[in-house]
Design a protein around this motif. Structure first.
Motif, PDB file in Angstrom:
ATOM      1  N   ARG A  70       0.854  -1.181   0.000  1.00  0.00           N
ATOM      2  CA  ARG A  70       0.000   0.000   0.000  1.00  0.00           C
ATOM      3  C   ARG A  70       0.890   1.231   0.000  1.00  0.00           C
ATOM      4  N   ALA A  71       0.666   2.082  -0.990  1.00  0.00           N
ATOM      5  CA  ALA A  71       1.438   3.316  -1.122  1.00  0.00           C
ATOM      6  C   ALA A  71       0.741   4.418  -0.329  1.00  0.00           C
ATOM      7  N   PRO A  72       1.513   5.364   0.153  1.00  0.00           N
ATOM      8  CA  PRO A  72       0.883   6.485   0.864  1.00  0.00           C
ATOM      9  C   PRO A  72       0.043   7.318  -0.104  1.00  0.00           C
ATOM     10  N   ALA A  73      -0.995   7.971   0.430  1.00  0.00           N
ATOM     11  CA  ALA A  73      -1.880   8.788  -0.394  1.00  0.00           C
ATOM     12  C   ALA A  73      -1.239  10.113  -0.778  1.00  0.00           C
ATOM     13  N   HIS A  74      -0.283  10.572   0.005  1.00  0.00           N
ATOM     14  CA  HIS A  74       0.321  11.882  -0.298  1.00  0.00           C
ATOM     15  C   HIS A  74       1.304  11.785  -1.454  1.00  0.00           C
ATOM     16  N   GLN A  75       1.433  12.886  -2.136  1.00  0.00           N
ATOM     17  CA  GLN A  75       2.327  12.982  -3.288  1.00  0.00           C
ATOM     18  C   GLN A  75       3.417  14.007  -3.009  1.00  0.00           C
ATOM     19  N   GLU A  76       4.374  14.078  -3.892  1.00  0.00           N
ATOM     20  CA  GLU A  76       5.472  15.039  -3.794  1.00  0.00           C
ATOM     21  C   GLU A  76       4.893  16.451  -3.707  1.00  0.00           C
ATOM     22  N   GLY A  77       5.302  17.203  -2.701  1.00  0.00           N
ATOM     23  CA  GLY A  77       4.847  18.576  -2.532  1.00  0.00           C
ATOM     24  C   GLY A  77       3.662  18.733  -1.596  1.00  0.00           C
ATOM     25  N   ASP A  78       2.995  17.628  -1.217  1.00  0.00           N
ATOM     26  CA  ASP A  78       1.872  17.717  -0.278  1.00  0.00           C
ATOM     27  C   ASP A  78       2.397  18.027   1.122  1.00  0.00           C
ATOM     28  N   GLU A  79       1.623  18.812   1.863  1.00  0.00           N
ATOM     29  CA  GLU A  79       1.945  19.060   3.261  1.00  0.00           C
ATOM     30  C   GLU A  79       1.144  18.060   4.094  1.00  0.00           C
ATOM     31  N   VAL A  80       1.824  17.106   4.672  1.00  0.00           N
ATOM     32  CA  VAL A  80       1.157  16.060   5.447  1.00  0.00           C
ATOM     33  C   VAL A  80       0.899  16.596   6.855  1.00  0.00           C
ATOM     34  N   ILE A  81      -0.353  16.618   7.236  1.00  0.00           N
ATOM     35  CA  ILE A  81      -0.731  17.092   8.565  1.00  0.00           C
ATOM     36  C   ILE A  81      -0.718  15.920   9.552  1.00  0.00           C
ATOM     37  N   ILE A  82      -1.411  14.851   9.207  1.00  0.00           N
ATOM     38  CA  ILE A  82      -1.443  13.638  10.023  1.00  0.00           C
ATOM     39  C   ILE A  82      -1.396  12.447   9.074  1.00  0.00           C
ATOM     40  N   ASP A  83      -0.587  11.473   9.409  1.00  0.00           N
ATOM     41  CA  ASP A  83      -0.548  10.238   8.616  1.00  0.00           C
ATOM     42  C   ASP A  83      -0.320   9.064   9.558  1.00  0.00           C
ATOM     43  N   GLU A  84      -1.413   8.480  10.044  1.00  0.00           N
ATOM     44  CA  GLU A  84      -1.331   7.345  10.959  1.00  0.00           C
ATOM     45  C   GLU A  84      -1.534   6.019  10.246  1.00  0.00           C
ATOM     46  N   ARG A  85      -1.831   6.081   8.959  1.00  0.00           N
ATOM     47  CA  ARG A  85      -2.087   4.850   8.215  1.00  0.00           C
ATOM     48  C   ARG A  85      -0.770   4.151   7.890  1.00  0.00           C
ATOM     49  N   PRO A  86      -0.703   2.851   8.175  1.00  0.00           N
ATOM     50  CA  PRO A  86       0.510   2.123   7.798  1.00  0.00           C
ATOM     51  C   PRO A  86       0.553   1.904   6.292  1.00  0.00           C
ATOM     52  N   TYR A  87       1.715   2.025   5.717  1.00  0.00           N
ATOM     53  CA  TYR A  87       1.894   1.725   4.303  1.00  0.00           C
ATOM     54  C   TYR A  87       3.244   1.063   4.119  1.00  0.00           C
ATOM     55  N   GLY A  88       3.435   0.515   2.955  1.00  0.00           N
ATOM     56  CA  GLY A  88       4.631  -0.261   2.670  1.00  0.00           C
ATOM     57  C   GLY A  88       4.208  -1.658   2.269  1.00  0.00           C
ATOM     58  N   GLU A  89       5.050  -2.637   2.590  1.00  0.00           N
ATOM     59  CA  GLU A  89       4.749  -4.026   2.241  1.00  0.00           C
ATOM     60  C   GLU A  89       4.334  -4.794   3.492  1.00  0.00           C
ATOM     61  N   PHE A  90       3.251  -5.533   3.361  1.00  0.00           N
ATOM     62  CA  PHE A  90       2.718  -6.371   4.429  1.00  0.00           C
ATOM     63  C   PHE A  90       2.807  -7.814   3.956  1.00  0.00           C
ATOM     64  N   SER A  91       3.062  -8.721   4.872  1.00  0.00           N
ATOM     65  CA  SER A  91       3.132 -10.123   4.455  1.00  0.00           C
ATOM     66  C   SER A  91       2.581 -11.022   5.550  1.00  0.00           C
TER      67      SER A  91
END
Length: 164
Positions: A70-91
């Motif tokens: 799962r990739a993060p929803a934010h993109q280059e240049g976005d100002e992230v206020i809160i990001d508690e969602r886990p992302y990356g690779e899960f197995s």
């Protein structure tokens, strides 16, 4: 037992993730539920927000490996206020018993849940054993036949003690 219920290494990994994650509940696991329904096992893995194209399910011998990205929803240049969602690779790995037919396993994703359906192998399904009667001399009790004086509960308890 057909699925390994406790994996000590997985439990250690979960505890380490909880101890070393700072300020976030960043667990890198896929919560799972598994059950038997009739002649098949159903495994439900939570994969919210994961594109079905980013889920890989492989089977090698009796081990099913599930990987999801799962990739993060934010993109280059976005100002992230809160990001508690886990992302990356899960197995997650599932250890199947010999009584399951991994060759006929299927999978489906719907509403953020990956469902794996694993049929019980035909050789492992319960089957009734037909008992025959031996031809013996008159007056001797026949093997496998209940006398008329035997009650149903006595027959059942005798059958429960029989080892084939």
């Amino acid at each position: 037992m057909t699925l390994m219920r406790f994996d000590p290494f997985r439990e250690l990994e979960r505890l380490a993730d909880q101890a070393f994650s700072v300020g976030a509940r960043a667990t890198r696991s896929m919560p799972m539920a598994a059950l038997r329904r009739g002649a098949e096992f159903l495994v439900f893995l939570d994969v919210p927000g994961v594109d079905p194209e980013d889920i890989d399910v492989t089977v090698e011998r009796n081990v099913v490996s599930v990987r999801a990205r799962r990739a993060p929803a934010h993109q280059e240049g976005d100002e992230v206020i809160i990001d508690e969602r886990p992302y990356g690779e899960f197995s997650r790995q599932l250890f199947l018993g010999d009584n399951l037919d991994s060759d006929r396993m299927s999978g489906d994703t719907r509403d953020g849940v990956l469902t794996l359906t694993i049929p019980v192998s035909e050789a492992s399904e319960p089957r009734r054993v037909q008992l025959g009667t031996a031809d013996t001399s008159e007056g001797a009790p026949q093997h496998g036949a209940a006398s008329s004086a035997t009650t149903g509960s006595e027959t059942a308890s005798a059958a429960d003690r029989t080892t084939v």
